[in-house]
Design a protein around this motif. Structure first.
Motif, mmCIF file in Angstrom:
data_model
loop_
_atom_site.group_PDB
_atom_site.id
_atom_site.type_symbol
_atom_site.label_atom_id
_atom_site.label_comp_id
_atom_site.label_asym_id
_atom_site.label_seq_id
_atom_site.Cartn_x
_atom_site.Cartn_y
_atom_site.Cartn_z
ATOM 1 N N LEU A 35 0.831 -1.201 0.000
ATOM 2 C CA LEU A 35 0.000 0.000 0.000
ATOM 3 C C LEU A 35 0.869 1.255 0.000
ATOM 4 O O LEU A 35 0.610 2.212 -0.742
ATOM 5 C CB LEU A 35 -0.917 -0.016 1.217
ATOM 6 C CG LEU A 35 -1.858 1.185 1.376
ATOM 7 C CD1 LEU A 35 -2.858 1.241 0.232
ATOM 8 C CD2 LEU A 35 -2.596 1.102 2.715
ATOM 9 N N SER A 36 1.914 1.253 0.806
ATOM 10 C CA SER A 36 2.809 2.414 0.857
ATOM 11 C C SER A 36 3.475 2.655 -0.484
ATOM 12 O O SER A 36 3.627 3.806 -0.921
ATOM 13 C CB SER A 36 3.880 2.194 1.937
ATOM 14 O OG SER A 36 3.298 2.146 3.229
ATOM 15 N N ARG A 37 3.859 1.568 -1.174
ATOM 16 C CA ARG A 37 4.476 1.734 -2.488
ATOM 17 C C ARG A 37 3.509 2.371 -3.481
ATOM 18 O O ARG A 37 3.903 3.212 -4.303
ATOM 19 C CB ARG A 37 4.961 0.377 -3.012
ATOM 20 C CG ARG A 37 6.207 -0.153 -2.330
ATOM 21 C CD ARG A 37 6.851 -1.262 -3.145
ATOM 22 N NE ARG A 37 5.980 -2.407 -3.298
ATOM 23 C CZ ARG A 37 5.901 -3.412 -2.437
ATOM 24 N NH1 ARG A 37 6.639 -3.397 -1.332
ATOM 25 N NH2 ARG A 37 5.099 -4.438 -2.662
ATOM 26 N N GLN A 38 2.252 1.972 -3.428
ATOM 27 C CA GLN A 38 1.268 2.543 -4.347
ATOM 28 C C GLN A 38 1.067 4.033 -4.073
ATOM 29 O O GLN A 38 0.940 4.839 -5.007
ATOM 30 C CB GLN A 38 -0.044 1.775 -4.244
ATOM 31 C CG GLN A 38 0.059 0.354 -4.775
ATOM 32 C CD GLN A 38 -1.279 -0.334 -4.861
ATOM 33 O OE1 GLN A 38 -2.318 0.309 -4.809
ATOM 34 N NE2 GLN A 38 -1.254 -1.648 -4.993
ATOM 35 N N ILE A 39 1.006 4.408 -2.804
ATOM 36 C CA ILE A 39 0.837 5.830 -2.465
ATOM 37 C C ILE A 39 2.062 6.627 -2.914
ATOM 38 O O ILE A 39 1.938 7.711 -3.501
ATOM 39 C CB ILE A 39 0.605 6.002 -0.953
ATOM 40 C CG1 ILE A 39 -0.701 5.332 -0.521
ATOM 41 C CG2 ILE A 39 0.609 7.481 -0.575
ATOM 42 C CD1 ILE A 39 -1.943 5.942 -1.110
ATOM 43 N N ARG A 40 3.248 6.096 -2.670
ATOM 44 C CA ARG A 40 4.467 6.812 -3.089
ATOM 45 C C ARG A 40 4.527 6.953 -4.609
ATOM 46 O O ARG A 40 4.937 7.991 -5.134
ATOM 47 C CB ARG A 40 5.708 6.084 -2.569
ATOM 48 C CG ARG A 40 5.938 6.228 -1.074
ATOM 49 C CD ARG A 40 7.361 5.856 -0.705
ATOM 50 N NE ARG A 40 7.651 4.458 -1.024
ATOM 51 C CZ ARG A 40 7.436 3.437 -0.196
ATOM 52 N NH1 ARG A 40 6.928 3.668 1.002
ATOM 53 N NH2 ARG A 40 7.734 2.208 -0.558
ATOM 54 N N THR A 41 4.103 5.916 -5.316
ATOM 55 C CA THR A 41 4.085 5.988 -6.786
ATOM 56 C C THR A 41 3.127 7.071 -7.261
ATOM 57 O O THR A 41 3.456 7.858 -8.165
ATOM 58 C CB THR A 41 3.677 4.630 -7.378
ATOM 59 O OG1 THR A 41 4.635 3.644 -7.004
ATOM 60 C CG2 THR A 41 3.598 4.699 -8.900
ATOM 61 N N LEU A 42 1.942 7.132 -6.651
ATOM 62 C CA LEU A 42 0.963 8.152 -7.042
ATOM 63 C C LEU A 42 1.515 9.542 -6.772
ATOM 64 O O LEU A 42 1.388 10.459 -7.609
ATOM 65 C CB LEU A 42 -0.346 7.930 -6.284
ATOM 66 C CG LEU A 42 -1.457 8.953 -6.548
ATOM 67 C CD1 LEU A 42 -1.854 8.943 -8.021
ATOM 68 C CD2 LEU A 42 -2.671 8.657 -5.664
ATOM 69 N N GLU A 43 2.133 9.734 -5.620
ATOM 70 C CA GLU A 43 2.695 11.055 -5.288
ATOM 71 C C GLU A 43 3.795 11.447 -6.279
ATOM 72 O O GLU A 43 3.894 12.601 -6.687
ATOM 73 C CB GLU A 43 3.238 11.041 -3.862
ATOM 74 C CG GLU A 43 2.132 10.965 -2.809
ATOM 75 C CD GLU A 43 2.667 10.910 -1.391
ATOM 76 O OE1 GLU A 43 2.045 11.487 -0.490
ATOM 77 O OE2 GLU A 43 3.725 10.267 -1.186
#
Length: 407
Positions: A59-67
């Protein structure tokens, strides 16, 4: 609205209102937006991860990718708190509307014609045709491998080989170095299937449960009849224990004949007074090897394997062994002391009766056995998680079950 009109409208907005973000790159995926909305709703990564059936690192990777893709920080993170930034607040309502509109469009599309169910049926067709023709086992094995080769390995999972107590196996996991906590025994009527072929389903289970999945290449009949497959399953299970995973933290699962093999493993553990796993996951189980299944009616949904062929494959597996032995016949066995179990089946799968009878049998011995039924006819419909909504839903619920019972 014309571009100039839109810009004029934006200039007339009240002071202090955050203007819409510039157009985002094409690389943004829906999963990134779903992850962001879940965290924004929960303001907690742990709860959002459980809601999406993801691990927190994923989940953290997906949020960082979006940012990274939008070029803005969307969330402020501290040890005990998550907050939206101004950019995150500007994106949230728009992302919700976009996802809601997309879900509505997909729901409407799925309701027209049953194309997805037909797609699953077409995928099974080559295997069905061979078994109805009474093909030899080697050709059946090739057809099963070809079927699985047409399925999709989910993104974000890795595959590595291991020696599981002398049994060649694969570990499919999202986190490469995490010890496997789910032992999955693949289907194939005891005569076909491989760990390599079952990587797509193993990957889907890994994402749904948040656990590494061990898929052993147990020996197949007729070259290796009962109890060879049970012995291999037992060695793989004991290897998991020996590598430090406590029994209570292990899920043992299987699909079709693999689910029957799961019950054989549990009865063997009980007989040898070894610790039972924490929970059991049975996908479209085939557990009746007595040969009582009747030939299919041409007007009814056709199974992936003709029941007449199932009798032949069961005979090859048993090789003269008594089908009434509790280790191969859970429908007549004393199931007391077994772990909580979740069974899933399609309502129109001609083998669904096995799931009903096994659930009733387990409950009669006080086992927490839950049966979930889905409006599909495809046997082991979970294989089609990449496009069949019922399959995706079933896997999500399977993941929730493993976490709920483990907790």
């Amino acid at each position: 609205m014309a571009v100039d009109e839109q810009r004029q409208d934006e200039r007339q907005q009240p002071p202090g209102r955050v203007l819409p973000l510039p157009a985002a790159p094409d690389a943004i995926e829906l999963r990134h937006l779903r992850a962001f909305v879940a965290v924004a709703d929960e303001l907690n990564f742990g709860r959002a991860a459980a809601r999406l059936y993801l691990s927190q690192p994923a989940l953290s990777r997906q949020i960082r990718t979006l940012e990274r893709l939008v070029g803005s920080d969307l969330l402020r993170r501290s040890t005990h708190r998550v907050e939206l930034t101004l950019a995150g607040d500007a994106l949230l309502d728009r992302a919700r509307r976009l996802l809601s509109d997309l879900d509505d469009a997909i729901s409407t599309t799925r309701s027209v014609g049953g194309e997805l169910a037909e797609r699953a049926a077409r995928a099974w067709q080559p295997v069905r045709d061979l078994t109805r023709a009474g093909t030899e086992i080697q050709r059946f094995r090739a057809a099963v491998e070809d079927f699985h080769a047409g399925l999709t390995l989910p993104e974000g999972v890795g595959v590595r080989p291991v020696n599981a107590g002398g049994v060649p196996a694969l570990v499919v996991a999202e986190v490469a170095d995490r010890p496997p906590a789910l032992l999955h025994l693949h289907g194939g009527a005891y005569v076909a299937g491989s760990a390599f072929g079952f990587r797509p389903l193993g990957g889907a289970l890994a994402l749904a449960t948040g656990a590494g999945v061990l898929v052993p290449d147990y020996r197949l009949a007729p070259e290796h009849p009962f109890p060879a497959a049970v012995d291999d399953a037992l060695r793989a299970y004991r290897w998991m224990l020996d590598t430090g995973t406590p029994a209570a933290g292990i899920t043992v699962g299987g699909d079709s004949a693999g689910a029957g093999l799961v019950l054989s493993l549990l009865m063997t553990l009980k007989e040898q007074q070894l610790p039972q796993p924490g929970r059991v996951l049975l996908l479209c189980p085939w557990v009746d090897l007595t040969g009582d299944a009747r030939p299919p009616d041409e007007q009814e949904p056709q199974p992936a394997i003709d029941p007449r062929q199932l009798r032949r494959f069961a005979a090859a597996y048993l090789a003269g062994h008594d089908p009434g032995d509790p280790r191969v016949s859970p429908l007549t066995a004393d199931l007391s002391g077994l772990p909580p179990m979740l069974l899933q089946a399609g309502t129109a799968d001609p083998l669904a009766g096995d799931a009903h009878r096994l659930t009733e049998r387990a409950r009669s011995y006080g086992i927490d056995a839950r049966l979930e039924l889905y409006p599909v006819s495809a046997h082991v419909f979970h294989y089609f998680w990449s496009f069949l909504p019922e399959a995706a839903d079933a896997l999500e619920r399977a993941g929730a079950f493993t976490r709920r019972v483990a907790g």
